[in-house]
Write an enzyme that holds these catalytic residues in place. Sequence first.
Site, PDB file in Angstrom:
ATOM      1  N   ASP A 120       0.913  -1.191  -0.131  1.00  0.00           N
ATOM      2  CA  ASP A 120       0.124   0.126   0.040  1.00  0.00           C
ATOM      3  C   ASP A 120       0.716   1.330   0.096  1.00  0.00           C
ATOM      4  O   ASP A 120       1.470   1.548   0.962  1.00  0.00           O
ATOM      5  CB  ASP A 120      -0.924   0.040   1.265  1.00  0.00           C
ATOM      6  CG  ASP A 120      -1.722   1.158   1.280  1.00  0.00           C
ATOM      7  OD1 ASP A 120      -1.646   2.078   0.382  1.00  0.00           O
ATOM      8  OD2 ASP A 120      -2.657   1.299   2.365  1.00  0.00           O
ATOM      9  N   SER A 130       1.566  12.081 -16.367  1.00  0.00           N
ATOM     10  CA  SER A 130       0.302  12.188 -17.093  1.00  0.00           C
ATOM     11  C   SER A 130       0.273  13.561 -17.783  1.00  0.00           C
ATOM     12  O   SER A 130       1.070  14.391 -17.485  1.00  0.00           O
ATOM     13  CB  SER A 130      -0.880  12.008 -16.348  1.00  0.00           C
ATOM     14  OG  SER A 130      -2.006  12.635 -17.059  1.00  0.00           O
ATOM     15  N   TYR A 179      -5.673  15.248  -8.629  1.00  0.00           N
ATOM     16  CA  TYR A 179      -4.875  14.382  -9.492  1.00  0.00           C
ATOM     17  C   TYR A 179      -4.071  15.206 -10.283  1.00  0.00           C
ATOM     18  O   TYR A 179      -2.623  14.767 -10.198  1.00  0.00           O
ATOM     19  CB  TYR A 179      -5.838  13.601 -10.401  1.00  0.00           C
ATOM     20  CG  TYR A 179      -5.067  12.634 -11.253  1.00  0.00           C
ATOM     21  CD1 TYR A 179      -4.466  11.627 -10.872  1.00  0.00           C
ATOM     22  CD2 TYR A 179      -5.033  12.553 -12.656  1.00  0.00           C
ATOM     23  CE1 TYR A 179      -3.668  10.503 -11.631  1.00  0.00           C
ATOM     24  CE2 TYR A 179      -4.225  11.972 -13.537  1.00  0.00           C
ATOM     25  CZ  TYR A 179      -3.761  10.757 -12.963  1.00  0.00           C
ATOM     26  OH  TYR A 179      -3.090  10.137 -13.903  1.00  0.00           O
ATOM     27  N   SER A 181      -2.772  18.086  -9.709  1.00  0.00           N
ATOM     28  CA  SER A 181      -1.712  18.802  -9.007  1.00  0.00           C
ATOM     29  C   SER A 181      -0.396  17.954  -8.422  1.00  0.00           C
ATOM     30  O   SER A 181       0.644  18.302  -8.521  1.00  0.00           O
ATOM     31  CB  SER A 181      -2.410  19.457  -7.671  1.00  0.00           C
ATOM     32  OG  SER A 181      -3.083  18.481  -6.834  1.00  0.00           O
ATOM     33  N   THR A 182      -0.825  16.680  -8.137  1.00  0.00           N
ATOM     34  CA  THR A 182       0.028  15.480  -7.910  1.00  0.00           C
ATOM     35  C   THR A 182       0.868  15.194  -8.884  1.00  0.00           C
ATOM     36  O   THR A 182       2.092  15.243  -8.984  1.00  0.00           O
ATOM     37  CB  THR A 182      -0.778  14.457  -7.136  1.00  0.00           C
ATOM     38  OG1 THR A 182      -1.516  13.806  -8.343  1.00  0.00           O
ATOM     39  CG2 THR A 182      -1.679  14.625  -6.019  1.00  0.00           C
ATOM     40  N   LYS A 183       0.200  15.139 -10.355  1.00  0.00           N
ATOM     41  CA  LYS A 183       0.992  14.994 -11.274  1.00  0.00           C
ATOM     42  C   LYS A 183       2.048  16.172 -11.678  1.00  0.00           C
ATOM     43  O   LYS A 183       3.113  16.093 -12.313  1.00  0.00           O
ATOM     44  CB  LYS A 183       0.307  14.709 -12.630  1.00  0.00           C
ATOM     45  CG  LYS A 183      -0.399  13.082 -12.437  1.00  0.00           C
ATOM     46  CD  LYS A 183       0.520  12.066 -12.330  1.00  0.00           C
ATOM     47  CE  LYS A 183      -0.306  10.847 -12.243  1.00  0.00           C
ATOM     48  NZ  LYS A 183       0.748   9.609 -11.963  1.00  0.00           N
ATOM     49  N   LEU A 231      -5.262   9.457 -22.096  1.00  0.00           N
ATOM     50  CA  LEU A 231      -6.227   8.374 -22.022  1.00  0.00           C
ATOM     51  C   LEU A 231      -5.714   6.863 -22.541  1.00  0.00           C
ATOM     52  O   LEU A 231      -5.774   7.006 -23.686  1.00  0.00           O
ATOM     53  CB  LEU A 231      -7.736   8.843 -22.564  1.00  0.00           C
ATOM     54  CG  LEU A 231      -8.762   7.681 -22.469  1.00  0.00           C
ATOM     55  CD1 LEU A 231      -9.076   7.433 -20.935  1.00  0.00           C
ATOM     56  CD2 LEU A 231      -9.910   8.304 -23.168  1.00  0.00           C
ATOM     57  N   THR A 288      -7.704   0.813 -21.238  1.00  0.00           N
ATOM     58  CA  THR A 288      -7.781  -0.456 -20.366  1.00  0.00           C
ATOM     59  C   THR A 288      -8.953  -0.767 -20.245  1.00  0.00           C
ATOM     60  O   THR A 288     -10.124  -0.476 -20.433  1.00  0.00           O
ATOM     61  CB  THR A 288      -7.155  -0.216 -19.087  1.00  0.00           C
ATOM     62  OG1 THR A 288      -7.984   0.302 -18.488  1.00  0.00           O
ATOM     63  CG2 THR A 288      -5.685   0.676 -19.282  1.00  0.00           C
TER      64      THR A 288
END
Length: 259
Positions: free
Chosen positions: A27, A109, A122, A124-126, A156, A159
């Site tokens: 995790d 991304s 998401y 902001s983290t990337k 995109l 998957t």
Amino acid sequence: RTESKLLKVKESALSKGSPAVEVIVYDFSNVEDVGTVVERAAALFGGIDYVVANHASMVPGVFLATPRMQDPGYIERQFKINIFSHIQLVLHALPHLESSSGHIFVTSSIAGEIPSAQSALYTSTKHALNGFFYSLQQELLAKKSPVSVTVGALGLILTEDVNRVLPKKMLDDLPALAIGDVQECAAKMMDCLILRPRTLTYPVSNALLRLFWFFLPNFHEVMNNAGYYGDTYEETVANIEKILTKSKEIGFQKDNIEG
């Protein structure tokens, strides 16, 4: 990236001739012990040649309209998974990679280069991920390290789970060049071990988005009017909630959605 799916990948790899595949369940919201994953992998295989930092919490959501996403604990969890654990993973792997002249592939991304009103956390983290790993890339060059880094500006990728979660109309409305193929994307990521580019941009539409963000003054208006999630703010909020509900039903990113 659940254990059951990783075991299926293991079975597939072994059936295709891979001599050894091991699954280590972890995790990555537990940042402090990330080093144990690296050391176990190094012990199993006698070293590390290639690190693919691929784990992520990919949860869309209109930030101001989604109270749970405003909770400090939820925000912290997203950053732990999407950036802090990546840094620790690579820090612990670097001594092994120095010995093997290895390579790091960071699955980022196009969201790390352009804004998105549908996924502020998401995105902001990337952006943070890109900032760190492009800087690390530069530092490794400065110290003449044999270790190289590729940052993957991925978009995109269709998957099996994404195909089940996203509305058919949304996928139908997207231009073909905006949707990436799973097998082609995986092949390009593996090519990076040999070619070692500084950036992998896939699918090709991401290069256009990058240019639009830098040179199109009304980028925000264009993206808001694209209407992929809905024609209005309220409709977009409702449609994304439907996507999250569907995601939880099939177990896709369930823990990250709920925090």
